[in-house]
Write a protein that holds these residues in place. Structure first.
Motif, short mmCIF file in Angstrom:
data_model
loop_
_atom_site.label_atom_id
_atom_site.label_comp_id
_atom_site.label_asym_id
_atom_site.label_seq_id
_atom_site.Cartn_x
_atom_site.Cartn_y
_atom_site.Cartn_z
N ALA A 86 0.72 -1.04 -0.16
CA ALA A 86 -0.04 -0.06 -0.09
C ALA A 86 0.70 1.21 0.07
CB ALA A 86 -1.03 -0.04 1.22
N GLY A 87 2.13 1.12 0.16
CA GLY A 87 2.94 2.28 0.20
C GLY A 87 2.81 3.62 -0.87
N PRO A 88 2.76 2.75 -2.19
CA PRO A 88 2.64 3.66 -3.30
C PRO A 88 1.37 4.66 -3.15
CG PRO A 88 3.21 1.63 -4.08
CD PRO A 88 3.07 1.46 -2.69
N LEU A 89 0.32 3.97 -2.47
CA LEU A 89 -0.84 4.84 -2.28
C LEU A 89 -0.77 6.17 -1.48
CD1 LEU A 89 -3.47 1.82 -1.49
CD2 LEU A 89 -2.65 2.68 -3.65
N ALA A 90 0.17 6.27 -0.58
CA ALA A 90 0.44 7.26 0.18
C ALA A 90 1.08 8.46 -0.36
CB ALA A 90 1.40 7.12 1.31
N ALA A 91 1.31 8.59 -1.80
CA ALA A 91 1.94 9.59 -2.42
C ALA A 91 0.67 10.20 -2.74
CB ALA A 91 2.53 8.94 -3.60
N GLY A 92 1.00 11.68 -2.62
CA GLY A 92 -0.19 12.68 -2.75
C GLY A 92 -1.33 12.65 -1.63
N MET A 93 -0.98 11.81 -0.58
CA MET A 93 -1.98 12.07 0.42
C MET A 93 -1.48 13.12 1.52
SD MET A 93 -2.90 7.91 0.90
CE MET A 93 -3.89 8.33 2.47
N SER A 94 -2.38 13.68 2.31
CA SER A 94 -2.04 14.36 3.53
C SER A 94 -1.33 13.93 4.38
CB SER A 94 -3.25 15.35 3.85
OG SER A 94 -4.00 14.29 4.55
N SER A 95 -0.42 14.54 5.34
CA SER A 95 0.12 13.66 6.34
C SER A 95 -0.88 12.94 7.34
CB SER A 95 0.79 14.61 7.16
OG SER A 95 0.24 15.85 7.65
N THR A 96 -1.96 13.71 7.56
CA THR A 96 -2.85 12.94 8.36
C THR A 96 -3.72 11.67 7.74
OG1 THR A 96 -3.78 15.20 9.14
CG2 THR A 96 -5.23 13.54 9.40
N HIS A 97 -4.08 11.64 6.50
CA HIS A 97 -4.33 10.57 5.81
C HIS A 97 -3.44 9.45 5.62
CE1 HIS A 97 -8.39 11.53 4.69
NE2 HIS A 97 -8.08 12.47 5.10
N VAL A 98 -1.95 9.75 5.37
CA VAL A 98 -1.00 9.03 5.46
C VAL A 98 -0.91 8.29 6.71
CG1 VAL A 98 1.48 8.45 5.35
CG2 VAL A 98 0.42 10.14 3.83
N ALA A 99 -0.91 8.89 8.00
CA ALA A 99 -1.09 8.27 9.21
C ALA A 99 -2.34 7.44 9.47
CB ALA A 99 -1.14 9.50 10.28
N LEU A 100 -3.29 7.79 8.97
CA LEU A 100 -4.62 6.85 9.10
C LEU A 100 -4.41 5.61 8.27
CD1 LEU A 100 -7.53 9.78 8.82
CD2 LEU A 100 -6.75 8.15 10.86
N LEU A 101 -3.45 5.87 6.91
CA LEU A 101 -3.18 4.54 6.57
C LEU A 101 -2.63 3.71 7.05
CD1 LEU A 101 -3.21 2.97 3.48
CD2 LEU A 101 -1.24 4.18 3.07
N VAL A 102 -1.76 3.99 8.13
CA VAL A 102 -0.80 3.40 8.90
C VAL A 102 -1.82 2.41 9.82
CG1 VAL A 102 0.82 3.03 10.89
CG2 VAL A 102 1.29 4.42 8.55
N LEU A 103 -2.79 3.09 10.16
CA LEU A 103 -3.68 2.56 11.51
C LEU A 103 -4.69 1.61 10.64
CD1 LEU A 103 -4.58 5.97 13.48
CD2 LEU A 103 -2.82 4.01 13.88
N ALA A 104 -5.23 1.91 9.31
CA ALA A 104 -5.99 1.09 8.66
C ALA A 104 -5.21 -0.21 8.33
CB ALA A 104 -6.35 1.77 7.29
N ILE A 105 -4.06 -0.18 8.27
CA ILE A 105 -3.17 -1.37 7.76
C ILE A 105 -2.98 -2.06 9.23
CG2 ILE A 105 -0.76 -2.40 7.35
CD1 ILE A 105 -0.87 0.04 5.14
N GLY A 106 -2.83 -1.39 10.38
CA GLY A 106 -2.58 -2.03 11.56
C GLY A 106 -3.80 -2.81 12.01
N ALA A 107 -5.04 -1.93 11.80
CA ALA A 107 -6.46 -2.65 12.16
C ALA A 107 -6.43 -4.02 11.41
CB ALA A 107 -7.56 -1.86 11.88
#
Length: 465
Positions: free
Chosen positions: A391-412
């Motif tokens: 999912a790393g490439p999906l973070a490009a272009g996302m805000s810092s908040t949404h990148v952090a939320l991506l980490v939490l979504a993966i963790g969940a």
């Protein structure tokens, strides 16, 4: 909600080592994961070796030159060790100091002295969340389950009513809150802000642990009503100590790295000037390596010396704490190697290309990828590391908040439905004296609730912030 777009990949992304099409890459991913599952579950091969072999199979099926596959795996392994290996070691030292000094027991005894009747499940959540913050999940289980059994036995409580909240607290900390290895690797993989991820992780963790812990335990206790097995109640290790560290000193030491990282994040937001001297100071202080190192050094005095440890005993505690984490470190490192192989073969780009047509949320996709790998391999850490790579490439272009939320979504997603290929499943089963069916009804379902509730909260936050 963040949607996938063509601009999400950086323009200077390196060319993949495989020229395979999407269909072949998809087959390669399935083959690599299938090898992982087969080696871990059927042949009981260590996850480190399984990840190494799975990476080779992935690269071979994708048609990549094996020398480049080996280079990709080695690069990912080395990068992961460099980024989180020291943090794992420092966390292990702090956890060992906490256990050997009697600090963990002091926290447990103090909270339980204030809890009665209906408040006991909430007390167990609090204990598990505090004690589990610096500990690996398996260590946390070994440390806390004797306490759970003692409380259930002496207070005549249902084992599930007391045990499920404690397990929920440990699991949520493990999957969502750094400095646990999984979240740290995901943060590094998607280049998320650690302080922001930590703050949002705690925000998601609190309601998640309430639902999966005290609330769900009411139903779990009705479905599985078993007494605490006497054979699994050992003597408590701190009983041999002449004195123990105070409750305040113990909690302060445990929370010190979290506070330092959160303060750094707050200063970054308020000052927002990389050249500012104040921000640069807090960038150093709040660095996870420095924060954990500070907690370890402080803990040697507030925990070790407070318990009467000599210099030799402190040295022995540090040395002993490092031996059991070799396997964990290698698994995390090999997971990083597997992740890098996925990325270098072009799997991340493939997922990006396919998902653009679905118009699916990047957060949902990250969660789903982690769920699939978790179900296949049984390891939350492997699921987090591998999903972060995909999912790393999906973070490009996302805000810092949404990148952090991506980490939490993966963790969940990495916590979804623990079953027979997960070591945690068997730990809970044996310690609680449950059958496989009873473990599924309680532990497995609790993990699923944690995953789904946390994932839903992450999506909700993405709509608000």
């Amino acid at each position: 909600m963040t949607r996938l777009s063509v601009e999400m990949l950086a323009a200077d992304a390196p060319a993949p080592i495989s020229s395979a099409g999407h269909a072949q890459l998809g087959i390669a991913v399935l083959a690599g994961i299938a090898v992982l599952v087969l080696l871990i579950t059927k042949f009981r091969l260590h996850a480190f070796l399984a990840l190494a072999l799975g990476s080779l199979v992935l690269g071979a099926v994708a048609g990549a030159p094996l020398d480049k596959v080996i280079t990709s795996f080695s690069t990912g392994l080395g990068t992961t060790v460099a980024s989180v290996g020291v943090l794992i070691a420092l966390g292990a030292i702090l956890g060992r100091l906490l256990a050997d000094s009697g600090g963990a027991d002091q926290v447990v005894d103090t909270i339980l002295a204030k809890a009665r009747g209906r408040t006991m499940p909430w007390a167990m959540v609090l204990i598990a969340s505090i004690v589990g913050l610096p500990l690996f999940f398996e260590i946390g289980i070994v440390l806390l389950i004797p306490v759970v059994l003692l409380v259930a036995k002496r207070g005549n409580f249902s084992l599930m009513r007391i045990g499920i909240p404690a397990l929920a607290g440990l699991s949520v900390m493990h999957g969502l809150v750094p400095p646990h290895p999984g979240p740290l690797v995901a943060i590094d993989a998607v280049k998320a802000n650690l302080g922001l991820t930590l703050g949002l992780g705690i925000l998601v963790a609190v309601p998640t642990v309430i639902v999966a812990g005290p609330v769900f335990s009411r139903y779990a206790a009705r479905w599985v009503d078993v007494p605490a097995p006497d054979r699994m109640i050992p003597s408590r290790p701190s009983e041999s100590l002449d004195r123990r560290p105070s409750f305040a000193a113990t909690v302060t030491t445990i929370l010190l790295p979290v506070v330092l990282m959160l303060v750094k994040a707050l200063v970054d937001i308020v000052v927002d000037d990389p050249e500012d001297s104040v921000q640069r100071v807090f960038d150093v202080i709040g660095n996870p390596l420095i924060a954990l190192l500070a907690a370890v050094l402080v803990g040697m005095f507030t925990l070790g010396r407070a318990a009467g440890f000599t210099k030799d005993r402190l040295s022995s505690t540090v040395e002993t704490s490092l031996m059991p984490i070799a396997g964990v470190t290698l698994i995390v490192a090999a997971g990083g190697g597997f992740k890098q192989t996925l990325v270098d073969c072009g799997v991340g780009q493939m997922i990006l290309d396919i998902s653009k047509e679905w118009s699916i949320s990047a957060l949902v996709l990250g969660w789903l990828i982690a769920v699939v790998i978790r179900l296949a391999t049984g390891s939350a850490t492997v699921a987090t590391v591998s999903a972060a790579g995909l999912a790393g490439p999906l973070a490009a272009g996302m805000s810092s908040t949404h990148v952090a939320l991506l980490v939490l979504a993966i963790g969940a997603g990495s916590l979804f439905f623990s079953h027979v290929n997960d070591a945690g499943f068997w730990l809970v089963k044996e310690y609680f004296g449950l059958s496989v069916g009873q473990t599924v009804k309680t532990w497995s379902l609790m993990e699923t609730i944690v995953s789904v509730v946390a994932g839903a909260l992450v999506l909700l936050l993405s709509l608000i912030i």
